[in-house]
Design a protein around this motif. Structure first.
Motif, PDB file in Angstrom:
ATOM      1  N   ARG A 112      -6.706  22.377  12.304  1.00  0.00           N
ATOM      2  CA  ARG A 112      -6.947  22.105  10.867  1.00  0.00           C
ATOM      3  C   ARG A 112      -6.669  20.853  10.401  1.00  0.00           C
ATOM      4  NH1 ARG A 112      -4.140  25.761   7.116  1.00  0.00           N
ATOM      5  NH2 ARG A 112      -2.405  25.424   8.671  1.00  0.00           N
ATOM      6  N   CYS A 113      -6.325  19.743  11.454  1.00  0.00           N
ATOM      7  CA  CYS A 113      -6.005  18.380  11.155  1.00  0.00           C
ATOM      8  C   CYS A 113      -6.974  17.637  10.859  1.00  0.00           C
ATOM      9  CB  CYS A 113      -5.146  17.868  12.247  1.00  0.00           C
ATOM     10  SG  CYS A 113      -3.643  18.405  12.533  1.00  0.00           S
ATOM     11  N   ARG A 114      -8.198  17.538  11.591  1.00  0.00           N
ATOM     12  CA  ARG A 114      -9.435  16.726  11.453  1.00  0.00           C
ATOM     13  C   ARG A 114      -9.347  15.525  11.271  1.00  0.00           C
ATOM     14  NH1 ARG A 114     -12.627  20.540   6.804  1.00  0.00           N
ATOM     15  NH2 ARG A 114     -12.107  22.535   7.411  1.00  0.00           N
ATOM     16  N   GLY A 115      -8.300  14.796  11.878  1.00  0.00           N
ATOM     17  CA  GLY A 115      -7.923  13.412  11.892  1.00  0.00           C
ATOM     18  C   GLY A 115      -7.517  12.914  10.497  1.00  0.00           C
ATOM     19  N   ILE A 116      -6.899  13.972   9.539  1.00  0.00           N
ATOM     20  CA  ILE A 116      -6.558  13.434   8.287  1.00  0.00           C
ATOM     21  C   ILE A 116      -5.012  13.427   8.335  1.00  0.00           C
ATOM     22  CG2 ILE A 116      -6.463  14.139   5.776  1.00  0.00           C
ATOM     23  CD1 ILE A 116      -9.183  15.566   6.233  1.00  0.00           C
ATOM     24  N   TRP A 117      -4.573  11.976   8.185  1.00  0.00           N
ATOM     25  CA  TRP A 117      -3.092  11.970   7.910  1.00  0.00           C
ATOM     26  C   TRP A 117      -2.620  12.526   6.748  1.00  0.00           C
ATOM     27  CZ3 TRP A 117       0.102   8.579  11.406  1.00  0.00           C
ATOM     28  CH2 TRP A 117      -0.625   8.242  12.539  1.00  0.00           C
ATOM     29  N   GLN A 118      -1.170  12.711   6.824  1.00  0.00           N
ATOM     30  CA  GLN A 118      -0.764  13.378   5.422  1.00  0.00           C
ATOM     31  C   GLN A 118       0.427  12.364   4.915  1.00  0.00           C
ATOM     32  OE1 GLN A 118      -1.626  16.341   3.866  1.00  0.00           O
ATOM     33  NE2 GLN A 118      -3.101  15.750   5.157  1.00  0.00           N
ATOM     34  N   ARG A 119       0.451  12.437   3.640  1.00  0.00           N
ATOM     35  CA  ARG A 119       1.517  11.339   3.102  1.00  0.00           C
ATOM     36  C   ARG A 119       2.906  11.600   3.647  1.00  0.00           C
ATOM     37  NH1 ARG A 119       4.820  11.926  -1.370  1.00  0.00           N
ATOM     38  NH2 ARG A 119       4.952  10.015  -2.518  1.00  0.00           N
ATOM     39  N   THR A 120       3.245  12.824   3.862  1.00  0.00           N
ATOM     40  CA  THR A 120       4.524  13.090   4.291  1.00  0.00           C
ATOM     41  C   THR A 120       4.627  12.425   5.793  1.00  0.00           C
ATOM     42  OG1 THR A 120       3.897  15.498   5.325  1.00  0.00           O
ATOM     43  CG2 THR A 120       5.062  15.176   3.150  1.00  0.00           C
ATOM     44  N   THR A 121       3.564  12.616   6.558  1.00  0.00           N
ATOM     45  CA  THR A 121       3.940  12.137   7.768  1.00  0.00           C
ATOM     46  C   THR A 121       3.997  10.588   7.966  1.00  0.00           C
ATOM     47  OG1 THR A 121       2.106  13.722   8.710  1.00  0.00           O
ATOM     48  CG2 THR A 121       2.608  11.676  10.113  1.00  0.00           C
ATOM     49  N   ILE A 122       3.360   9.870   6.802  1.00  0.00           N
ATOM     50  CA  ILE A 122       3.333   8.223   6.803  1.00  0.00           C
ATOM     51  C   ILE A 122       4.884   7.898   6.509  1.00  0.00           C
ATOM     52  CG2 ILE A 122       2.528   6.550   5.665  1.00  0.00           C
ATOM     53  CD1 ILE A 122       0.613   7.479   7.336  1.00  0.00           C
ATOM     54  N   LEU A 123       5.326   8.631   5.586  1.00  0.00           N
ATOM     55  CA  LEU A 123       6.782   8.528   4.840  1.00  0.00           C
ATOM     56  C   LEU A 123       7.884   8.577   6.013  1.00  0.00           C
ATOM     57  CD1 LEU A 123       6.316   9.973   1.329  1.00  0.00           C
ATOM     58  CD2 LEU A 123       6.404   7.582   2.081  1.00  0.00           C
ATOM     59  N   ARG A 124       7.680   9.713   6.881  1.00  0.00           N
ATOM     60  CA  ARG A 124       8.662  10.174   7.842  1.00  0.00           C
ATOM     61  C   ARG A 124       8.455   8.747   8.895  1.00  0.00           C
ATOM     62  NH1 ARG A 124       7.004  14.852   8.623  1.00  0.00           N
ATOM     63  NH2 ARG A 124       5.631  14.459  10.334  1.00  0.00           N
ATOM     64  N   ILE A 125       7.490   8.394   9.221  1.00  0.00           N
ATOM     65  CA  ILE A 125       7.207   7.362  10.059  1.00  0.00           C
ATOM     66  C   ILE A 125       8.115   5.961   9.214  1.00  0.00           C
ATOM     67  CG2 ILE A 125       5.748   5.501  11.163  1.00  0.00           C
ATOM     68  CD1 ILE A 125       3.925   8.082  11.892  1.00  0.00           C
ATOM     69  N   LEU A 126       7.762   5.649   8.288  1.00  0.00           N
ATOM     70  CA  LEU A 126       8.287   4.406   7.778  1.00  0.00           C
ATOM     71  C   LEU A 126       9.671   4.705   7.587  1.00  0.00           C
ATOM     72  CD1 LEU A 126       5.694   3.926   4.978  1.00  0.00           C
ATOM     73  CD2 LEU A 126       6.069   2.523   6.909  1.00  0.00           C
ATOM     74  N   SER A 127      10.456   5.837   7.510  1.00  0.00           N
ATOM     75  CA  SER A 127      11.760   6.046   7.282  1.00  0.00           C
ATOM     76  C   SER A 127      12.364   6.321   8.596  1.00  0.00           C
ATOM     77  CB  SER A 127      12.293   7.106   6.462  1.00  0.00           C
ATOM     78  OG  SER A 127      11.681   8.237   6.888  1.00  0.00           O
ATOM     79  N   ASP A 128      11.779   5.986   9.820  1.00  0.00           N
ATOM     80  CA  ASP A 128      12.454   6.438  11.065  1.00  0.00           C
ATOM     81  C   ASP A 128      13.083   5.034  11.808  1.00  0.00           C
ATOM     82  OD1 ASP A 128      13.249   7.314  13.638  1.00  0.00           O
ATOM     83  OD2 ASP A 128      11.362   8.626  13.790  1.00  0.00           O
ATOM     84  N   GLU A 129      14.405   4.974  11.677  1.00  0.00           N
ATOM     85  CA  GLU A 129      14.978   3.928  12.223  1.00  0.00           C
ATOM     86  C   GLU A 129      14.733   3.426  13.881  1.00  0.00           C
ATOM     87  OE1 GLU A 129      19.490   1.599  11.584  1.00  0.00           O
ATOM     88  OE2 GLU A 129      19.060   3.778  10.854  1.00  0.00           O
ATOM     89  N   ARG A 130      14.319   4.713  14.638  1.00  0.00           N
ATOM     90  CA  ARG A 130      13.987   4.427  15.822  1.00  0.00           C
ATOM     91  C   ARG A 130      13.030   3.341  16.223  1.00  0.00           C
ATOM     92  NH1 ARG A 130      13.323  10.845  17.608  1.00  0.00           N
ATOM     93  NH2 ARG A 130      12.177  10.650  15.463  1.00  0.00           N
ATOM     94  N   HIS A 178       0.919  -1.327   0.066  1.00  0.00           N
ATOM     95  CA  HIS A 178      -0.017   0.047   0.186  1.00  0.00           C
ATOM     96  C   HIS A 178       0.967   1.177  -0.036  1.00  0.00           C
ATOM     97  CE1 HIS A 178      -2.670  -3.229   1.671  1.00  0.00           C
ATOM     98  NE2 HIS A 178      -3.625  -2.404   1.162  1.00  0.00           N
ATOM     99  N   ASP A 179       0.423   2.282  -0.747  1.00  0.00           N
ATOM    100  CA  ASP A 179       1.335   3.408  -0.892  1.00  0.00           C
ATOM    101  C   ASP A 179       0.673   4.413   0.305  1.00  0.00           C
ATOM    102  OD1 ASP A 179      -0.951   4.847  -1.642  1.00  0.00           O
ATOM    103  OD2 ASP A 179      -0.637   4.804  -3.668  1.00  0.00           O
ATOM    104  N   ALA A 180       1.643   5.448   0.347  1.00  0.00           N
ATOM    105  CA  ALA A 180       1.353   6.372   1.594  1.00  0.00           C
ATOM    106  C   ALA A 180      -0.216   6.908   1.498  1.00  0.00           C
ATOM    107  CB  ALA A 180       2.376   7.718   1.601  1.00  0.00           C
ATOM    108  N   HIS A 181      -0.790   7.337   0.318  1.00  0.00           N
ATOM    109  CA  HIS A 181      -2.226   7.660   0.370  1.00  0.00           C
ATOM    110  C   HIS A 181      -2.861   6.708   0.846  1.00  0.00           C
ATOM    111  CE1 HIS A 181      -5.603   9.978  -1.240  1.00  0.00           C
ATOM    112  NE2 HIS A 181      -5.941   8.929  -1.943  1.00  0.00           N
ATOM    113  N   GLN A 182      -2.915   5.611   0.380  1.00  0.00           N
ATOM    114  CA  GLN A 182      -3.806   4.549   0.787  1.00  0.00           C
ATOM    115  C   GLN A 182      -3.691   4.100   2.242  1.00  0.00           C
ATOM    116  OE1 GLN A 182      -2.249   1.645  -1.740  1.00  0.00           O
ATOM    117  NE2 GLN A 182      -3.759   1.680  -3.535  1.00  0.00           N
ATOM    118  N   ILE A 183      -2.541   4.282   2.731  1.00  0.00           N
ATOM    119  CA  ILE A 183      -2.260   4.062   4.445  1.00  0.00           C
ATOM    120  C   ILE A 183      -3.052   5.250   5.028  1.00  0.00           C
ATOM    121  CG2 ILE A 183      -0.926   4.013   6.192  1.00  0.00           C
ATOM    122  CD1 ILE A 183       1.258   2.790   4.109  1.00  0.00           C
ATOM    123  N   ALA A 184      -2.919   6.448   4.679  1.00  0.00           N
ATOM    124  CA  ALA A 184      -3.615   7.574   5.277  1.00  0.00           C
ATOM    125  C   ALA A 184      -5.004   7.444   5.042  1.00  0.00           C
ATOM    126  CB  ALA A 184      -3.236   9.045   4.586  1.00  0.00           C
TER     127      ALA A 184
END
Length: 519
Positions: free
Chosen positions: A236-254, A203-209
């Motif tokens: 202004r978030c309204r529970g909507i995840w952003q593609r950049t947030t998903i990618l940042r989590i996926l690339s975080d080695e922590r 699944h791509d970042a948009h589908q995950i969001a």
């Protein structure tokens, strides 16, 4: 007690940086006690109003401090008459910037500056900064600050290498334990695992969001805000995840148990601008904390991330770049470079119930509508010869010169009158009577001159504005369409609503007198 003393405002400025915390004499309480005691003993102004301005935890190497900025705004507004500091370093450690305020700003606004422990009072120095002795103190203070910055950074890096240093803020999915170390947050860790699992399944970042939104999982910012940690504006978030947030989590080695530090560095000592360092310069500590996902899962996802990341393209220039926003959710609208380019609100793409879901407007239609508004206003300006500021400015300038001559003449008569009194050509009573009449006339002339000068300044400003508006109107007429130059000069922001309704916020409000009305 006179009226002047009641209106006299003394500002006590106190600053405490991180490096100063261990020095008792530099504490907020100690500084304020010293300054209040000094203010109470100041002669000639026993009933002055005393106000406190405190910057806690801010470096003195620059003036990007909230309290000092508020203080300087009050100075420019003419509301501060005297500033008290413990020593020069509390006000600032940058010699050039401090000297600028001491020699240029404070004298203009008639502000007295006192550094208690430096025994400096600007009232005794006629606008200078105290000579070579004070200059040496500035230099010592500035070099001390730079030296402390280097030592602090070095100590932090040593702790990083040992694995002792940790950021105050934990990544999403973790929390601080009782011992101050990172531990898994069982409330949000399942969401992190879900994100990695969906990425592994292709699944791509948009589908995950979209999946996270459908499940009602709030964003990391909203979650932290619900715990009382208001690091960001989440209105202004309204529970909507952003593609950049998903990618940042996926690339975080922590999330695989490896702690990563030292990714950024300041551009210069004492500065605040940071830049990303090469990955080879990062500090990585394996098995630093409990992992949320297995290392094998993390590595597999990294291989798939290459398919998710956008290909870097050259930045395209177009007239309305960075100016088009959704009027419903207030987020920036993206430009799609199709055969007929258009702007679209992608923020609510996962929320089909949002009023701006799928909202779009064709770029050419938007540009044509905006230029039509500009062209109409340009026509009004070019055909309107009686804008504010018209009239005979030359006559007023002549009258201003006449008033100046009359004031000088009256001042000369007053001086001659005093000389006659000293030479005993007239007695005291005659002198006082004639002086009173002279003062009355001089005061009348000065008031009339001041009023006329104000009127002239306003008219000159109006004429300058008129000239500027005509110049812009000429540019609009010649352009025959919306250009990048016109957009940058005139348009602050464009809000797009459903049914192609727009609202324009102008940079030069006088150009479009209708204001920010929808079109």
């Amino acid at each position: 007690m006179n009226n002047a003393s009641m209106d006299y405002v003394i500002a006590l400025y106190v600053r405490l940086s991180i490096e100063d915390l261990k020095v008792d004499s530099l504490s907020i309480h100690s500084q304020l006690s010293l300054l209040h005691s000094y203010a109470d003993d100041m002669e000639g102004i026993p009933n002055a109003q005393v106000e406190e301005f405190i910057d806690n935890g801010h470096s003195g190497t620059n003036f990007e401090r909230p309290a000092v900025q508020k203080l300087l705004d009050r100075v420019r507004a003419g509301e501060i008459h005297c500033i008290l500091v413990k020593d020069f370093s509390r006000f600032g450690r940058n010699m050039i910037e401090v000297g600028y305020f001491m020699e240029r700003v404070f004298p203009v606004f008639g502000v007295r500056f006192i550094s208690v422990e430096d025994a400096f009072d600007s009232a005794q120095h006629q606008g200078d900064t105290g000579g070579i002795g004070m200059a040496v103190k500035y230099l010592i203070s500035e070099f001390y600050s730079r030296d402390m910055s280097v030592k602090t950074r070095t100590a932090k890096y040593v702790k990083m290498k040992r694995g002792e240093y940790q950021s105050v803020v934990c990544p999403y999915g973790y929390q601080k334990g009782a011992d101050g170390r990172m531990e898994i947050d069982e409330e949000t860790a399942p969401n992190v695992r879900l994100i990695f699992q969906m990425a592994l399944e292709g699944h791509d970042a948009h589908q995950i969001a979209e999946a996270l939104f459908q499940k009602g999982i709030i964003t990391p910012g909203e979650y932290k805000a619900s715990k009382g940690k208001n690091y960001h504006d989440v209105s202004r978030c309204r529970g909507i995840w952003q593609r950049t947030t998903i990618l940042r989590i996926l690339s975080d080695e922590r999330y695989a148990g490896t702690y990563v530090m030292g990714k950024r560095k300041v551009r210069e000592i004492g500065g605040r601008c940071v830049q990303l360092k090469k990955e080879s310069e990062w500090f990585k500590i394996p098995d630093h904390h409990p992992p949320i996902i297995d290392r094998s899962l993390y590595d597999q996802v990294q291989a798939k991330l290459l398919h998710f990341k956008s290909v870097k393209r050259n930045v395209q220039q177009y007239p309305l770049r960075g100016k088009v926003f959704c009027g419903c959710c207030e987020h920036a609208m993206g430009r799609i470079p199709a055969k007929k380019p258009y702007f679209i609100c992608r923020y609510t793409s996962v929320d089909s119930t949002s009023p701006c879901h799928g909202l779009r407007i064709v770029e050419k239609e938007l540009e044509s509508l905006i230029y039509e508004v500009l062209a109409k206003q340009a026509g009004i300006i070019l055909n309107f010869d009686s804008l504010p500021g018209t009239g005979s400015l030359d006559i007023q300038l002549t009258r201003q010169t006449e008033y100046q001559n009359l004031i000088r003449k009256c001042q000369t008569e007053k001086r001659l009158l005093y000389e006659r009194f000293l030479l005993k050509e007239i007695d005291k009573d005659s002198y006082l009577e004639q002086k009173s009449a002279c003062d009355k006339e001089l005061n009348r002339l000065k008031q009339a001159h001041a009023a006329l000068s104000t009127e002239i300044n306003q008219k000159q400003m109006d004429n300058d504005t008129k000239s500027q508006l005509k110049s812009i109107a000429d540019d609009v007429t010649v352009a025959e369409g919306l250009t990048e130059a016109l957009a940058n000069k005139l348009i602050q922001k464009i809000s797009v609503f459903p049914d192609n309704q727009i609202k324009i916020e102008w940079k030069i409000k006088d150009f479009c007198v209708a204001g920010n009305e929808p079109y």
